[in-house]
Every structure is written in structure tokens, then in C-alpha cells.
Design an enzyme around this catalytic site. Structure first.
Site, PDB file in Angstrom:
ATOM      1  N   ASP A  33       0.875  -1.164   0.000  1.00  0.00           N
ATOM      2  CA  ASP A  33       0.000   0.000   0.000  1.00  0.00           C
ATOM      3  C   ASP A  33       0.917   1.220   0.000  1.00  0.00           C
ATOM      4  O   ASP A  33       2.118   1.116   0.300  1.00  0.00           O
ATOM      5  CB  ASP A  33      -0.944   0.005   1.219  1.00  0.00           C
ATOM      6  CG  ASP A  33      -2.121   0.970   0.989  1.00  0.00           C
ATOM      7  OD1 ASP A  33      -2.045   1.797   0.056  1.00  0.00           O
ATOM      8  OD2 ASP A  33      -3.116   0.911   1.751  1.00  0.00           O
TER       9      ASP A  33
HETATM   10  C1  BGC Z   1      -4.870   3.470  -0.008  1.00  0.00           C
HETATM   11  C2  BGC Z   1      -4.948   2.483  -1.144  1.00  0.00           C
HETATM   12  C3  BGC Z   1      -4.761   3.190  -2.455  1.00  0.00           C
HETATM   13  C4  BGC Z   1      -3.433   3.931  -2.436  1.00  0.00           C
HETATM   14  C5  BGC Z   1      -3.137   4.703  -3.714  1.00  0.00           C
HETATM   15  C6  BGC Z   1      -3.618   4.330  -0.076  1.00  0.00           C
HETATM   16  O1  BGC Z   1      -3.695   5.374   0.838  1.00  0.00           O
HETATM   17  O2  BGC Z   1      -4.930   2.789   1.231  1.00  0.00           O
HETATM   18  O3  BGC Z   1      -6.178   1.811  -1.125  1.00  0.00           O
HETATM   19  O4  BGC Z   1      -4.831   2.274  -3.513  1.00  0.00           O
HETATM   20  O5  BGC Z   1      -3.443   4.867  -1.371  1.00  0.00           O
HETATM   21  O6  BGC Z   1      -3.962   5.803  -3.832  1.00  0.00           O
END
Ligand code: BGC
Length: 794
Positions: free
Chosen positions: A230
Site C-alpha cells: 500500500d
Molecule cells: C490506499 C490504497 C490506495 C493507495 C493509492 C492508499 O492510501 O490505502 O487503497 O490504492 O493509497 O492511492
């Protein structure tokens, strides 16, 4: 060309490490000298958030126009994998139309507690439903040649402190609840990517968790794709690659690459693991993905229609006393509630979509040529809406049919922080009470991505739950209200009467650094059923404008062994006067005396469309897996040697038909557990949890100067230092450009993101602006180690 593994052996260690580190906010690294391309990622999951300009994970910066579908909590209520596959295809095509290779979705974490700020982005409290809906979505996206990235693996069930929380989950709950949706999605749909979550699980960060990333994901489930962190979730690059992590996202400006190279030299980073990670990344980058040759405008308009159809199949009719619905479209109605004019249709955070069009409920009624008067009734911005409420009361006195639209304001539901309460804003509850006192013919439309308390539910005749219904929610609502579409959505989660009824109510978000999942497997209906705890509306429930009857349950055999399956057959009849769809849900049940076993668990379902008066034989297969249980000792699912039963019910009629099944499996080892885990009455306690799980819970801690590390957060550091408070606020302001409203979800998300993110994670995501040296100086300052401050940590 040589096989990929051979080609990679010709790369230098530097190049291999580079491949495992993102190149920028959305892309993996390319190695042009070796003809290795990069691949491009975009969020997910209820539409495509493609950022052409500056990237951010908050949904603040602009993104290219794309279709905003209903959010996951609504999508799951369709109980219709075929329809969800169409949604996946639509998003896959939009991805390809912008040359996006991987869509960051779906999110299938279990809804452990209704207050999780991101529940709108997740499907269900039930792993089978979440897994099957997630698998359908992945199949759709991948059938158009884009990759899907299943997230957030695993145990990421709260948003507050998500970057430092440690989810303590016992083995049975971990495998049977929290991992099960992922297992189903991985094995059914083989996503090309899995995103590891921010939090720790049982003491180890997801990014470094060899048990989850290798033993379970790859060895037990046969996952063949790449594990992507993530955004900013990488804890330790060396540990992560060794554990099964492949790609660090976003770019940390190669913050950890030197460390990884040194570790490779001294053997701490295994070269086979580095090669595997690089290979997994390059395989995705090199995969041939079809070019979109159609017209993007046409695609967006078709997908808009699909978004509306999904909402029409998702909305859940919770009450319809005296058949107050559907309304007569020829008669004028009174609509009350600001949410009718400014209808929310999506949640906030990284899933935020910029749609081409959007209809409010009022606009939807106008489009459907339904005449209405409108009263605002309450104001989102003003708790004290006395005058608006008074005016609505006067108008309602003389109205024949009243539609009230209530729901959670935008600032309540977002990625990055949890809701503080399960209640609707007090002025909305007060409005309904006042209106109910003067007119019994009230129909409430509910707009919220997660359950809210509905204290007035016995005082209204109609209740239709729209969830967050995507860009055309207004048109869908008009079709549902008039009966042009017959509601067929069924709840994918329980609606407790009050927050206190939730099994984790006393412990959720109380001690994030050691978050005991003390209720174990008893989440959602698994708890309410066995604890005999009444709910406002149960899991699976949903009415229709027609009626259905279930009869003649037969199963193909009453005994099951490994390798076999049981066919469940029932007759479903549409006994009413309208065509409609109903969900036949099949559960496998246990004796109430079994420890850590719910009374019943969903193991199969089918949504069936029937014309008025029509009946149909519905068959659903239950494989041996549906009767299997997690055996921690053998690290595998096993058929136990016990008696179970199969039970079938309908969304609109929860009376079940049941029949026994003898499971001819092995005698599984059982251990003595505290009584609560046999009969979960009231709330679990932490001592019992430790006894049952062997997991030790650390007491909540307040960190003192001298104890701060790179993993401390600005909020923790600020507690004892004015200067750090100042620095944090400068940092926040510099990141908050473009956020004008301090009460907006974006502003709250930004506050949480800066203040509750460990310093080192902030540095990873800072695009090089916050270096590790600066982090160490801040830590030294907070620890009052002034010499280190001058000379640096190292
Ligand atoms: C989120 C993810 C997301 C990523 C990219 C993170 O803060 O938890 O779900 O895909 O950001 O935007």
C-alpha cells in the site's frame, strides 16, 4: 527472447533492486537499456481515479473524468456476481482507454465494526460474499486485459492509526474470517496483484509478513502475481523482499535501496528472493495488454447506464408497511431533506472519482417527471436546524406522501479516519421524529456507506437504503420509488440496533498499537445469531414489491467426504403480482455447543429473476470446502468429523428450511476455550482472549521523550514539544493546498495522514522532501538528544 528469469540474471544487483522500487507515484521502474518497460497503476475500486498530473493518495488532486459506480458496500448488496463482473469489465475498459495497466482494487477487508471509516469501500461482514463479489470484479477487470490488485492484505479493519496498528487475530478468526475473502478471490480469479496493508498482524507488518505473503498467499493459495505495498506501507525493504513482497509503492526516492544492496552483499537479502520480486514486477510490466480502440465518450455513457443499473439492483428495501411503496408517479409528493438536493454518491479518499455527470435525488425525480415540492428540513452545516424543521413540519401536515432523505454528511465517511458515532446527525433524527408525529405516511431514503442507528424505524412506513449509489443515484432512486424497477438488493452486513450491540464496541479503536480482535470469529451475524442479540435489520435481508416463497428443500446426499460436493435444490416461487428478483442464500450450520463456531455461515447463494407467478427449481452446489474448518496444527483446511446442517432462506423471508448433513472427516484437535467462545453473550474480555489465542496484548502506551523512534508519529512527538507541534502544523499546511474547507473529509484525512503516520512513512511518501536525516533530527529533538540533533543520528 530468453525466458524472463534468465534475462533477469543478467541484470546488476542495483538494477534488480531498482525494479522493486516504484519509479514515481503511480509507476513501477523501467530499465530502458534492457527493454524492460514500467507499468502504470491507478485506483480503484468504484471507478478509475487516473491522475494525469501530480499524484496523491487522498483523492484531492484532479483526476481524469471517469464513471463513478456505487461504492463497494452497495455493490455487494446486489448479490449478483454476473453484474459485478460487468462493472469490472467497464472499469477495465476505462483503464485501458487511459493505458492504465493495473487497477488498485477491489478492497475486500471484512467489516469488523460499523465505524471503520472505509467500510463504504468494502463489501461485507461475510467472507464468502466478499470473496465471491471480489472475485467477480477481478474477473471483469482482467477479462479486458487490465490487472487487478486485491487489497488490503490483511487485517486492515480500522482507519484510525492504520499505519501503526497491530491487529491481534487468533488463528481461527484469521483464516475463517479475515483471510477467507482473500483466499476465495485469489483462488477463483487469480488477480495479478495483491496489495499488502499498512498495519501489523500479530506483531509483524504486513509488508514483512512471511507467513502471510509466502506461506499463506503463495504456498497455500497458489498466488502467482506480485505483492505491491500500500502507498507508503513498506516497513523494511530487506525483510519485505525476503518475506514475499515484490514492489514498493510509491517511489520513496530509493530511500532503502542502498540498505538492500548492502544486505544482498552480506547475505541478509536472499538473491533468490530479489530475483523473484523483480520477476514478478517485470511480468506485469511486460504482459501484453490490449489497446482501447473505441470511443471514450461512448464508453463513459454506457458505463454511466451500468452504474445506474447496479444501483437499481443494489438498493435495499428495508421496510414497506401497508405497501406504501411504490408511489404513484402521477401524484405529487413532498420531498424533505438537504440530502435530496445534495445527494452523496461516493466516499472520500483514494477511491474518489471525478464523474462526467451526477444526479441528485431531486434531479432524478425531475428526470422521471415526478412532481414534487421540496423542503430542506435540516442543514448539514448547522446542528440547530429549528426553522428548517418547523417549515417541513408545516408542509408535511398536508402532504399525502412524504419522502425524507437522510444520511451521513461527507465529512463523516472517509478513508484515513473512523466515524466517531453510529448515529445520524441529531438534526436529521429530530426531523424524522417531528414529521412522524404529524404524518404517518413517511418514506425514508437512506444515503450512507455504512450502517447507522435508525431509532425512528418503527415510526416510518417505508425505508429504502441507497448506500452510496454512484453518479446516477438520483435516477436509480426515482425508478425504485415508482416501481419502474423492483428493489432486489439484500444487506451484505447487519444493521445493529445500537452501536453498543456490536461485539467489538468496547475495544474497537481503543488500543491501536495492540488491537485485540477479542470477539474472534463472532463478527456481524456470526455474533448476533449466536448471542441472540436482536438487530434492526439482519444480514441478507431485503424486501421486494412482490413476494416469494421457498419450498421443497432437497439435498443430493446427507453425508459428505473429501472431494465430494452436495447439490442443494429448492423451489422458488414469485407469489406476488410483479416481476422481481430474490436471493436464495445457503448457509452451513453448526451445533450451538461448538466453540469458535457460528450457528451458521454463508456458503452459497444465487440471485434469481422470476416473472409474477413463475416458479423455478434453484440448485446451488456446496463443495467439501463449505463444510471444512481451519486446522491450525496442520496449517490447512480439513473436513471435521461432526454433524452439521444446511439451511436455506430468502432475502425477503428469513424463515429458513434446514436439513442435516453428516460430515465424514477427521477428528480435529480441540482445545478448551473460555465459555464466551462457545456462547458469546455480551462482550468478550481481553483475558479470555489471551487465554484462547495465546496472543499477548500490550497496554496502551504514552511515549515519553527518550523513547521516540522513526516509527513515532507527529502527534506522539508533539505531545511533549512545542517546536514539533509547530513543524507538524507547517507540514500540514504545506500539504493542504487545495483544501479550502477545514471540516471537509479531505482536511480531516490530511490531519490524520500527517499527524498519525509514523515519521519514516511520511518520509517514504514525501517525494524526497522529508529525508531520513531530517526524520532522525526530529526524533532527536523530541528525545531531547541535542548532540545527535547537531551531528545527526549516524
Ligand atoms: C490506499 C490504497 C490506495 C493507495 C493509492 C492508499 O492510501 O490505502 O487503497 O490504492 O493509497 O492511492
Amino acid at each position: 527472447m530468453q525466458p524472463l528469469a534468465e534475462r533477469l540474471k543478467q541484470l546488476s544487483p542495483e538494477e534488480l533492486v531498482q525494479l522493486t522500487s516504484g519509479a514515481n507515484f503511480w509507476q513501477s521502474a523501467a530499465l530502458p537499456n534492457h527493454q524492460i518497460p514500467s507499468f502504470r497503476m491507478s485506483d480503484g475500486p468504484n471507478g478509475l481515479r487516473y491522475q494525469a498530473g501530480e499524484g496523491d493518495a487522498l483523492g484531492i488532486n484532479d483526476s481524469v473524468i471517469s464513471t463513478c459506480f456505487p461504492t463497494a458496500s452497495a455493490v455487494a448488496c446486489t448479490w449478483d456476481p454476473e453484474l459485478v463482473t460487468k462493472m469490472g469489465q467497464a472499469i477495465g475498459l476505462e483503464a485501458r482507454s487511459l493505458n492504465v495497466d493495473m487497477v488498485l482494487g477491489p478492497g475486500i477487508n471484512i467489516k469488523r465494526n460499523p465505524l471503520c471509516g472505509r467500510n463504504f469501500e468494502y463489501f461485507s461482514e461475510d467472507p464468502y460474499l466478499a470473496g465471491m463479489i471480489g472475485a467477480a470484479w477481478i474477473k471483469g477487470v482482467q477479462s479486458e486485459g487490465a490487472a487487478a490488485c486485491l487489497k488490503h492484505f490483511a487485517g486492515n479493519n480500522q482507519e484510525n492509526d492504520r499505519l501503526l496498528s497491530d491487529s491481534l487475530i487468533d488463528a481461527t478468526a484469521l483464516h475463517e474470517n479475515y483471510l477467507e475473502a482473500f483466499r476465495i478471490a485469489v483462488q477463483t480469479a487469480q488477480p495479478e496483484g495483491v496489495m499488502c496493508s499498512y498495519n501489523k498482524i500479530n506483531g509483524t507488518y504486513s509488508s514483512d509478513n512471511a507467513y502471510l505473503l509466502t506461506d499463506v498467499l503463495r504456498h497455500q493459495w497458489g498466488f502467482k502475481g506480485a505483492v505491491v505495498t500500500d502507498w507508503g506501507a513498506l516497513n523494511d525493504k530487506v525483510a519485505s523482499i525476503n518475506a514475499g513482497g515484490d514492489l514498493e509503492m510509491p517511489s520513496s526516492h530509493n530511500m532503502f535501496d542502498q540498505e538492500a544492496l548492502a544486505a544482498l552483499k552480506d547475505g541478509q537479502l536472499k538473491s533468490a528472493a530479489l530475483l523473484r520480486a523483480a520477476e514478478n514486477v517485470v511480468r506485469i510490466a511486460e504482459k501484453h495488454r490490449p489497446e482501447f480502440k473505441g470511443d471514450r465518450q461512448d464508453l463513459l455513457s454506457q458505463n454511466g447506464q451500468l452504474a445506474q443499473t447496479i444501483e437499481e439492483n443494489a438498493a435495499v428495501l428495508l421496510k414497506n408497511d401497508d405497501q406504501i411503496l411504490p408511489i404513484d408517479p402521477a401524484k405529487k409528493i413532498l420531498v424533505v431533506g438537504q440530502m435530496a438536493a445534495e445527494t452523496r454518491y461516493q466516499g472520500a479518499g483514494s477511491s474518489h472519482i471525478n464523474p462526467p455527470v451526477q444526479t441528485s435525488i431531486l434531479q432524478g425525480l425531475t428526470n422521471a417527471k415526478i412532481a414534487y415540492d421540496y423542503q430542506q428540513g435540516y442543514a448539514f452545516s448547522d446542528e440547530n436546524s429549528g426553522q428548517l424543521t418547523n417549515a417541513a413540519v408545516q408542509a408535511v401536515k398536508n402532504a399525502e406522501t412524504v419522502v425524507i432523505v437522510v444520511g451521513l454528511p461527507e465529512s463523516a465517511e472517509s478513508e484515513g479516519f473512523d466515524r466517531q458515532t453510529m448515529q445520524l446527525p441529531a438534526n436529521q433524527n429530530a426531523l424524522i421524529e417531528r414529521l412522524a408525529a404529524v404524518n404517518p405516511n413517511l418514506i425514508v431514503l437512506l444515503v450512507a456507506g455504512a450502517p447507522v442507528e435508525l431509532p425512528w424505524r418503527s415510526k416510518v412506513r417505508g425505508l429504502l437504503n441507497l448506500y452510496l449509489g454512484g453518479q446516477l443515484v438520483g435516477d436509480a432512486a426515482a425508478h425504485l420509488l415508482t416501481g419502474q424497477v423492483n428493489p432486489s438488493g439484500k444487506l451484505a452486513e447487519s444493521y445493529p440496533i445500537a452501536y453498543q450491540d456490536v461485539p467489538s464496541a468496547d475495544i474497537y479503536d481503543k488500543n491501536p498499537r495492540s488491537a485485540a480482535y477479542a470477539e474472534s470469529v463472532y463478527v456481524g451475524y456470526r455474533y448476533y445469531d449466536k448471542a441472540n442479540q436482536p438487530v434492526a435489520f439482519p444480514f441478507g435481508f431485503g424486501l421486494s414489491y412482490t413476494t416469494f416463497k421457498l419450498s421443497g428443500l432437497k439435498i443430493s446426499q446427507h453425508q459428505i467426504q473429501a472431494g465430494q460436493s452436495i447439490e442443494v435444490a429448492v423451489t422458488l416461487e414469485n407469489t406476488g403480482k410483479r416481476d422481481g428478483a430474490e436471493v436464495v442464500a445457503v448457509y452451513v450450520g453448526n451445533s450451538p455447543k461448538r466453540p469458535l463456531k457460528p450457528l451458521k455461515e454463508l456458503k452459497g447463494f444465487k440471485k434469481v429473476y422470476l416473472k409474477a407467478g413463475q416458479s423455478k427449481l434453484v440448485t446451488i452446489d456446496l463443495p467439501a470446502q463449505a463444510f471444512s474448518e481451519w486446522d491450525e496444527q496442520q496449517q490447512t483446511w480439513q473436513l471435521p468429523a461432526v454433524d452439521k446442517f444446511v439451511t436455506v432462506n430468502l432475502g425477503s423471508d428469513q424463515e429458513a428450511l434446514s436439513t442435516p448433513v453428516n460430515v465424514a472427516g477427521q477428528a480435529l484437535s480441540t482445545k478448551d476455550v473460555p465459555e464466551w467462545y462457545v456462547t458469546p453473550i455480551e462482550k468478550p474480555n481481553l483475558n479470555d482472549f489471551t487465554e484462547m489465542s495465546g496472543l499477548k496484548i500490550q497496554p496502551p502506551m504514552t511515549i515519553q521523550p527518550g523513547q521516540y523512534t522513526r516509527l513515532s508519529t507527529p502527534r506522539e512527538l508533539s505531545a511533549h514539544s512545542m517546536i514539533i507541534r509547530k513543524i507538524a502544523s507547517v507540514l500540514k499546511n504545506s500539504q493542504s493546498k487545495g483544501i479550502s474547507d477545514p471540516n471537509s473529509p479531505e482536511a480531516k484525512f490530511m490531519d490524520a495522514i500527517i499527524m498519525d503516520t509514523p515519521l519514516i512513512r511520511l518520509a517514504q511518501q514525501s517525494d524526497g522532501k522529508l529525508s531520513l536525516g531530517m526524520v532522525d533530527r526530529l526524533v532527536a529533538l523530541a528525545n531531547r538528544h541535542y548532540l545527535k540533533l547537531i551531528w545527526g543520528q549516524h
